[in-house]
Design a protein around this motif. Sequence first.
Motif, PDB file in Angstrom:
ATOM      1  N   GLN A  68       0.834  -1.203   0.000  1.00 30.37           N
ATOM      2  CA  GLN A  68       0.000   0.000   0.000  1.00 30.37           C
ATOM      3  C   GLN A  68       0.870   1.255   0.000  1.00 30.37           C
ATOM      4  O   GLN A  68       0.634   2.205  -0.747  1.00 30.37           O
ATOM      5  N   LYS A  69       1.919   1.245   0.842  1.00 28.71           N
ATOM      6  CA  LYS A  69       2.824   2.398   0.909  1.00 28.71           C
ATOM      7  C   LYS A  69       3.521   2.643  -0.418  1.00 28.71           C
ATOM      8  O   LYS A  69       3.622   3.779  -0.877  1.00 28.71           O
ATOM      9  N   ARG A  70       3.957   1.545  -1.050  1.00 27.88           N
ATOM     10  CA  ARG A  70       4.625   1.670  -2.352  1.00 27.88           C
ATOM     11  C   ARG A  70       3.673   2.277  -3.385  1.00 27.88           C
ATOM     12  O   ARG A  70       4.050   3.158  -4.145  1.00 27.88           O
ATOM     13  N   ALA A  71       2.416   1.777  -3.369  1.00 26.17           N
ATOM     14  CA  ALA A  71       1.431   2.266  -4.332  1.00 26.17           C
ATOM     15  C   ALA A  71       1.170   3.759  -4.129  1.00 26.17           C
ATOM     16  O   ALA A  71       1.083   4.532  -5.098  1.00 26.17           O
ATOM     17  N   THR A  72       1.078   4.174  -2.858  1.00 28.15           N
ATOM     18  CA  THR A  72       0.830   5.588  -2.548  1.00 28.15           C
ATOM     19  C   THR A  72       1.979   6.458  -3.049  1.00 28.15           C
ATOM     20  O   THR A  72       1.763   7.509  -3.659  1.00 28.15           O
ATOM     21  N   ARG A  73       3.215   5.972  -2.814  1.00 28.12           N
ATOM     22  CA  ARG A  73       4.388   6.723  -3.276  1.00 28.12           C
ATOM     23  C   ARG A  73       4.381   6.841  -4.793  1.00 28.12           C
ATOM     24  O   ARG A  73       4.665   7.900  -5.346  1.00 28.12           O
ATOM     25  N   ALA A  74       4.062   5.729  -5.492  1.00 32.97           N
ATOM     26  CA  ALA A  74       4.053   5.737  -6.958  1.00 32.97           C
ATOM     27  C   ALA A  74       3.001   6.715  -7.481  1.00 32.97           C
ATOM     28  O   ALA A  74       3.252   7.451  -8.437  1.00 32.97           O
ATOM     29  N   GLU A  75       1.827   6.722  -6.819  1.00 32.63           N
ATOM     30  CA  GLU A  75       0.768   7.649  -7.246  1.00 32.63           C
ATOM     31  C   GLU A  75       1.208   9.100  -7.082  1.00 32.63           C
ATOM     32  O   GLU A  75       0.991   9.920  -7.972  1.00 32.63           O
ATOM     33  N   ALA A  76       1.832   9.388  -5.924  1.00 35.71           N
ATOM     34  CA  ALA A  76       2.285  10.753  -5.667  1.00 35.71           C
ATOM     35  C   ALA A  76       3.300  11.177  -6.725  1.00 35.71           C
ATOM     36  O   ALA A  76       3.254  12.294  -7.252  1.00 35.71           O
ATOM     37  N   LYS A  77       4.193  10.241  -7.070  1.00 30.92           N
ATOM     38  CA  LYS A  77       5.225  10.520  -8.050  1.00 30.92           C
ATOM     39  C   LYS A  77       4.585  10.806  -9.422  1.00 30.92           C
ATOM     40  O   LYS A  77       4.990  11.732 -10.127  1.00 30.92           O
ATOM     41  N   ALA A  78       3.591   9.978  -9.785  1.00 34.09           N
ATOM     42  CA  ALA A  78       2.917  10.150 -11.070  1.00 34.09           C
ATOM     43  C   ALA A  78       2.193  11.492 -11.122  1.00 34.09           C
ATOM     44  O   ALA A  78       2.209  12.184 -12.143  1.00 34.09           O
ATOM     45  N   ARG A  79       1.552  11.867  -9.988  1.00 34.31           N
ATOM     46  CA  ARG A  79       0.841  13.157  -9.935  1.00 34.31           C
ATOM     47  C   ARG A  79       1.826  14.310 -10.082  1.00 34.31           C
ATOM     48  O   ARG A  79       1.569  15.273 -10.799  1.00 34.31           O
ATOM     49  N   GLU A  80       2.960  14.174  -9.395  1.00 38.53           N
ATOM     50  CA  GLU A  80       3.995  15.212  -9.448  1.00 38.53           C
ATOM     51  C   GLU A  80       4.497  15.396 -10.885  1.00 38.53           C
ATOM     52  O   GLU A  80       4.624  16.518 -11.372  1.00 38.53           O
ATOM     53  N   LEU A  81       4.736  14.258 -11.554  1.00 40.79           N
ATOM     54  CA  LEU A  81       5.205  14.312 -12.941  1.00 40.79           C
ATOM     55  C   LEU A  81       4.152  14.961 -13.839  1.00 40.79           C
ATOM     56  O   LEU A  81       4.470  15.823 -14.663  1.00 40.79           O
ATOM     57  N   ALA A  82       2.879  14.554 -13.653  1.00 47.73           N
ATOM     58  CA  ALA A  82       1.802  15.110 -14.476  1.00 47.73           C
ATOM     59  C   ALA A  82       1.710  16.623 -14.282  1.00 47.73           C
ATOM     60  O   ALA A  82       1.532  17.376 -15.245  1.00 47.73           O
ATOM     61  N   ALA A  83       1.867  17.066 -13.024  1.00 48.75           N
ATOM     62  CA  ALA A  83       1.801  18.504 -12.727  1.00 48.75           C
ATOM     63  C   ALA A  83       2.965  19.240 -13.385  1.00 48.75           C
ATOM     64  O   ALA A  83       2.806  20.323 -13.958  1.00 48.75           O
ATOM     65  N   ARG A  84       4.155  18.601 -13.320  1.00 48.76           N
ATOM     66  CA  ARG A  84       5.345  19.216 -13.912  1.00 48.76           C
ATOM     67  C   ARG A  84       5.167  19.359 -15.426  1.00 48.76           C
ATOM     68  O   ARG A  84       5.500  20.383 -16.012  1.00 48.76           O
ATOM     69  N   LEU A  85       4.628  18.286 -16.047  1.00 53.00           N
ATOM     70  CA  LEU A  85       4.442  18.325 -17.503  1.00 53.00           C
ATOM     71  C   LEU A  85       3.385  19.369 -17.884  1.00 53.00           C
ATOM     72  O   LEU A  85       3.542  20.062 -18.887  1.00 53.00           O
ATOM     73  N   ALA A  86       2.329  19.475 -17.068  1.00 53.18           N
ATOM     74  CA  ALA A  86       1.281  20.460 -17.362  1.00 53.18           C
ATOM     75  C   ALA A  86       1.853  21.870 -17.253  1.00 53.18           C
ATOM     76  O   ALA A  86       1.600  22.729 -18.101  1.00 53.18           O
ATOM     77  N   ALA A  87       2.672  22.100 -16.208  1.00 53.25           N
ATOM     78  CA  ALA A  87       3.285  23.415 -16.027  1.00 53.25           C
ATOM     79  C   ALA A  87       4.198  23.738 -17.205  1.00 53.25           C
ATOM     80  O   ALA A  87       4.224  24.859 -17.713  1.00 53.25           O
ATOM     81  N   GLU A  88       4.925  22.712 -17.651  1.00 50.30           N
ATOM     82  CA  GLU A  88       5.853  22.881 -18.768  1.00 50.30           C
ATOM     83  C   GLU A  88       5.131  23.283 -20.054  1.00 50.30           C
ATOM     84  O   GLU A  88       5.630  24.091 -20.836  1.00 50.30           O
ATOM     85  N   ARG A  89       3.930  22.725 -20.228  1.00 53.45           N
ATOM     86  CA  ARG A  89       3.159  23.073 -21.429  1.00 53.45           C
ATOM     87  C   ARG A  89       2.745  24.542 -21.391  1.00 53.45           C
ATOM     88  O   ARG A  89       2.542  25.159 -22.426  1.00 53.45           O
ATOM     89  N   GLN A  90       2.625  25.086 -20.190  1.00 54.48           N
ATOM     90  CA  GLN A  90       2.260  26.497 -20.051  1.00 54.48           C
ATOM     91  C   GLN A  90       3.476  27.411 -20.177  1.00 54.48           C
ATOM     92  O   GLN A  90       3.468  28.363 -20.948  1.00 54.48           O
ATOM     93  N   THR A  91       4.516  27.100 -19.399  1.00 52.79           N
ATOM     94  CA  THR A  91       5.626  28.050 -19.262  1.00 52.79           C
ATOM     95  C   THR A  91       6.835  27.711 -20.121  1.00 52.79           C
ATOM     96  O   THR A  91       7.740  28.524 -20.250  1.00 52.79           O
ATOM     97  N   GLY A  92       6.872  26.480 -20.711  1.00 55.67           N
ATOM     98  CA  GLY A  92       8.016  26.084 -21.514  1.00 55.67           C
ATOM     99  C   GLY A  92       9.003  25.243 -20.729  1.00 55.67           C
ATOM    100  O   GLY A  92       8.773  24.926 -19.566  1.00 55.67           O
ATOM    101  N   ARG A  93      10.103  24.896 -21.408  1.00 54.28           N
ATOM    102  CA  ARG A  93      11.093  23.974 -20.832  1.00 54.28           C
ATOM    103  C   ARG A  93      12.467  24.609 -20.871  1.00 54.28           C
ATOM    104  O   ARG A  93      12.772  25.370 -21.780  1.00 54.28           O
ATOM    105  N   VAL A  94      13.307  24.270 -19.873  1.00 58.65           N
ATOM    106  CA  VAL A  94      14.693  24.723 -19.870  1.00 58.65           C
ATOM    107  C   VAL A  94      15.524  23.689 -20.632  1.00 58.65           C
ATOM    108  O   VAL A  94      15.512  22.504 -20.296  1.00 58.65           O
ATOM    109  N   CYS A  95      16.222  24.151 -21.661  1.00 58.11           N
ATOM    110  CA  CYS A  95      17.042  23.243 -22.479  1.00 58.11           C
ATOM    111  C   CYS A  95      18.142  22.634 -21.617  1.00 58.11           C
ATOM    112  O   CYS A  95      18.803  23.342 -20.855  1.00 58.11           O
ATOM    113  N   SER A  96      18.349  21.312 -21.762  1.00 56.93           N
ATOM    114  CA  SER A  96      19.344  20.623 -20.935  1.00 56.93           C
ATOM    115  C   SER A  96      20.769  20.986 -21.341  1.00 56.93           C
ATOM    116  O   SER A  96      21.714  20.721 -20.608  1.00 56.93           O
TER     117      SER A  96
END
Length: 185
Positions: free
Chosen positions: A32-60
């Motif tokens: 259960q703990k692992r699943a919760t961590r994975a969900e949080a990580k997926a949400r964080e990534l989704a939020a980051r990608l959504a923000a990136e679509r708005q503000t753009g990306r920093v070239c590596s």
Amino acid sequence: MKVCSKCRLADAGFYKPSDSWCRRCHNAHHAQKRATRAEAKARELAARLAAERQTGRVCSKCGVLQPLDAFPAHKDCPNGREARCKRCCLERFKRARQRHYERNAQEVRSKVVQYRAENAADIAVARRAARARDRAELNDRYVLHLLVRQGSALKAREVPTALIEAKRMHLAIERHINNEAKGQR
Ligand SMILES: [Zn+2]
Ligand SMILES: [Zn+2]
């Protein structure tokens, strides 16, 4: 007989004698703990990608913040875009090409010679077509060719843009007058 303090089953099997939860309850808890961590990580990534679509990306590579469409498309990358911007990718490509030419100069040159020899007829046709197009559309190359040919002291690369523009206008007017004259005949 020992009873699990969570599921209340007797003698369910314990990892350590000191554990109060049985193996199964233990495993379920950690899954259960692992699943919760994975969900949080997926949400964080989704939020980051959504923000990136708005503000753009920093070239590596160059570190400049740019809109997503300044990055080459790649279906397997986050937001379908590569990490390096188009300019940095192009730079890398040019450097690689330059290195390749330098390392294989002899081979590259003989390949070009060979290609020209094998495709001489096609190349001639394509060249004639390009020349006809330049002439029909009064493209820079054609206008420049006339300017340099007609007893100009200028070399092709010394001809100023304004002169090309003036000559082009002159040619266009001349053509127009000739067409009018043909129409009246
Ligand atoms: Zn249990
Ligand atoms: Zn960059």
